[in-house]
Design a protein around this motif. Sequence first.
Motif, PDB file in Angstrom:
ATOM      1  N   ALA A 207      67.974  17.683   5.471  1.00 24.12           N
ATOM      2  CA  ALA A 207      67.698  19.015   4.944  1.00 24.12           C
ATOM      3  C   ALA A 207      67.900  18.992   3.435  1.00 24.12           C
ATOM      4  N   VAL A 208      67.006  19.665   2.720  1.00 19.38           N
ATOM      5  CA  VAL A 208      67.071  19.703   1.255  1.00 19.38           C
ATOM      6  C   VAL A 208      66.830  21.126   0.783  1.00 19.38           C
ATOM      7  N   LEU A 209      67.670  21.589  -0.114  1.00 23.32           N
ATOM      8  CA  LEU A 209      67.499  22.903  -0.735  1.00 23.32           C
ATOM      9  C   LEU A 209      66.424  22.816  -1.806  1.00 23.32           C
ATOM     10  N   VAL A 210      65.548  23.828  -1.860  1.00 22.71           N
ATOM     11  CA  VAL A 210      64.495  23.872  -2.880  1.00 22.71           C
ATOM     12  C   VAL A 210      64.385  25.297  -3.417  1.00 22.71           C
ATOM     13  N   ASP A 211      63.958  25.423  -4.664  1.00 28.62           N
ATOM     14  CA  ASP A 211      63.692  26.731  -5.243  1.00 28.62           C
ATOM     15  C   ASP A 211      62.498  27.378  -4.554  1.00 28.62           C
ATOM     16  N   ASP A 212      62.580  28.689  -4.311  1.00 27.50           N
ATOM     17  CA  ASP A 212      61.447  29.438  -3.759  1.00 27.50           C
ATOM     18  C   ASP A 212      61.343  30.769  -4.505  1.00 27.50           C
ATOM     19  N   PRO A 213      60.345  30.906  -5.399  1.00 25.54           N
ATOM     20  CA  PRO A 213      59.199  30.028  -5.598  1.00 25.54           C
ATOM     21  C   PRO A 213      59.594  28.721  -6.283  1.00 25.54           C
ATOM     22  N   PRO A 233      65.914  31.562  -2.550  1.00 26.84           N
ATOM     23  CA  PRO A 233      65.193  32.531  -3.386  1.00 26.84           C
ATOM     24  C   PRO A 233      65.578  32.393  -4.860  1.00 26.84           C
ATOM     25  N   ARG A 234      64.560  32.407  -5.708  1.00 27.59           N
ATOM     26  CA  ARG A 234      64.759  32.276  -7.152  1.00 27.59           C
ATOM     27  C   ARG A 234      64.184  33.519  -7.826  1.00 27.59           C
ATOM     28  N   LEU A 241      72.696  32.375  -5.089  1.00 22.77           N
ATOM     29  CA  LEU A 241      73.754  31.440  -4.709  1.00 22.77           C
ATOM     30  C   LEU A 241      74.425  31.823  -3.403  1.00 22.77           C
ATOM     31  N   ASP A 242      74.397  33.102  -3.038  1.00 14.05           N
ATOM     32  CA  ASP A 242      74.957  33.491  -1.731  1.00 14.05           C
ATOM     33  C   ASP A 242      74.103  32.911  -0.609  1.00 14.05           C
ATOM     34  N   LEU A 281      79.510  24.746  -5.761  1.00 18.33           N
ATOM     35  CA  LEU A 281      78.952  24.722  -4.408  1.00 18.33           C
ATOM     36  C   LEU A 281      78.532  23.303  -4.009  1.00 18.33           C
ATOM     37  N   ALA A 282      77.978  22.551  -4.963  1.00 17.03           N
ATOM     38  CA  ALA A 282      77.595  21.165  -4.670  1.00 17.03           C
ATOM     39  C   ALA A 282      78.818  20.340  -4.285  1.00 17.03           C
ATOM     40  N   ASP A 283      79.924  20.545  -4.979  1.00 14.96           N
ATOM     41  CA  ASP A 283      81.158  19.844  -4.622  1.00 14.96           C
ATOM     42  C   ASP A 283      81.676  20.281  -3.253  1.00 14.96           C
ATOM     43  N   GLU A 284      81.648  21.598  -3.028  1.00  9.20           N
ATOM     44  CA  GLU A 284      82.194  22.134  -1.777  1.00  9.20           C
ATOM     45  C   GLU A 284      81.411  21.642  -0.574  1.00  9.20           C
TER      46      GLU A 284
END
Length: 478
Positions: A207-213, A233-234, A241-242, A281-284
């Motif tokens: 799984a990978v997080l991506v910006d949308d749009p 969502p961007r 971030l939530d 968040l990346a660390d967590e």
Amino acid sequence: MPTGTPPPLQRGASQPLAGQLAERYAQRIRERLLLPGARLPSVRDCARQHGVSPHTVVAAYDQLQAAGLLEARRQRGFFVRETRPAATRSAPPQAAATRQAPVDATALIRGMFEADAARSPGLGTLPADWLDPVLLQSALRRLNQADSHGLQVSYGDPSGDARLRAALSQRLADLGIHAEPAQILTTHGATHALDLLIRTQLQPGDAVLVDDPGWAILFARLSRAGIRLLPVPRSAHGPDLDTLAALAAAHAPRAYLTVPVLHNPTGHSLDLSTAHRLLRLADEHDFLIFEDDSYGFLAPEHLPRLAALDGLRRVVYVSGFSKVLTPAWRVGYLATSPERLVALTDIKLLDGLTSSPVMERAVALCLEQGRLRRHAQRLRERLAQARQRVATLATRHGFTWAAPPDGLFGWLDVGVDTERLAQPLLDAGWLTAPGALFSATRRPGSLMRVNLATSLDPAFWRQLRACADDIHGTMTTP
């Protein structure tokens, strides 16, 4: 690429009107001006636009369905038929809500190759006449005058031209990113750098997080690699971030691919507070961040880069020169920790042995002595003027921005479905970029990307207003 309004359908011609209309849409589908999954105008709208009866439109759409180019979806309309790649591995059941239809990114690529910039408000690059051919010619001339025989008859260093990597190390230092030349790998453009990261740091089913749009070409590459997309969502305030935290907790993503500075398509840049929260968040949740800074030369150097705050610990920094120097030379690079660089270099060797030492040395010459920096400054000043002009045109014609325009792009709200709007604009000779192109789920909406350097013609804004009003009128007509 259309250069003007297409001729009207010919009554009394040897080919019936339905056949002429079907061929017109078939040609657009073949040329990827209509993407798989794109919705065609309703029968009523199409009949009105082309001055024919609804019966003629139904007959044309029937021909396109018979040719396998269209499909009818009950109570939704007619859509260009999807071509789905075979899945590499099935996604786990809990990720079903995050699956998306593959995006056919070739339409955007063709747009870059074939578009007439003067009639392409949806273009993804600077128009050619904004670039500096004198700078390029000077670099090539200096390269030929120097003792470059060895460069021209050898493969070069697999890591990239040493002189370029030294210049890039200095460039990164100016951005607050401390990377030795040995931590830098050159690539065939920034897209190749991202592709190397996908192939070495990710596995099918991850799984990978991506910006949308976000960037349709990236969505397509990830989907073909069997990666599950988790859209974040961007907005004008940056990534939600939530939502990102909730997705990370539920799906344990391997990475987040993002454009923090001059985001494509919104033009937004992260502030320092958001960048710090994102890194926490990346660390967590223990995921990597692939930072795409392809538009970095068009942004002020003081804007925060995630790699500068993180020290290349979790962040891999990616950039290139296509957007500011020339797309023809195909020179990009990435900077990362030494332990990741070995696998990345191995895959680059398997791909094409090395990248071009000649083009890389030419870019190094452009970077040295501040020549490229001065060119970028001139571009920023010219873009600021264009941005002010486009903002005035948008306001004058009653449109608003979903996010304040910056850099090369503006994220415009036109009040009607932009995928539907794209068809009459294409008929009038304008190539646009509907918001659905930038959605990981192909979600329709009223937003579109506007290239601030190619949207200066008042005729486009008049046509946009007329087409939007026309569509709005059909929505309100009983």
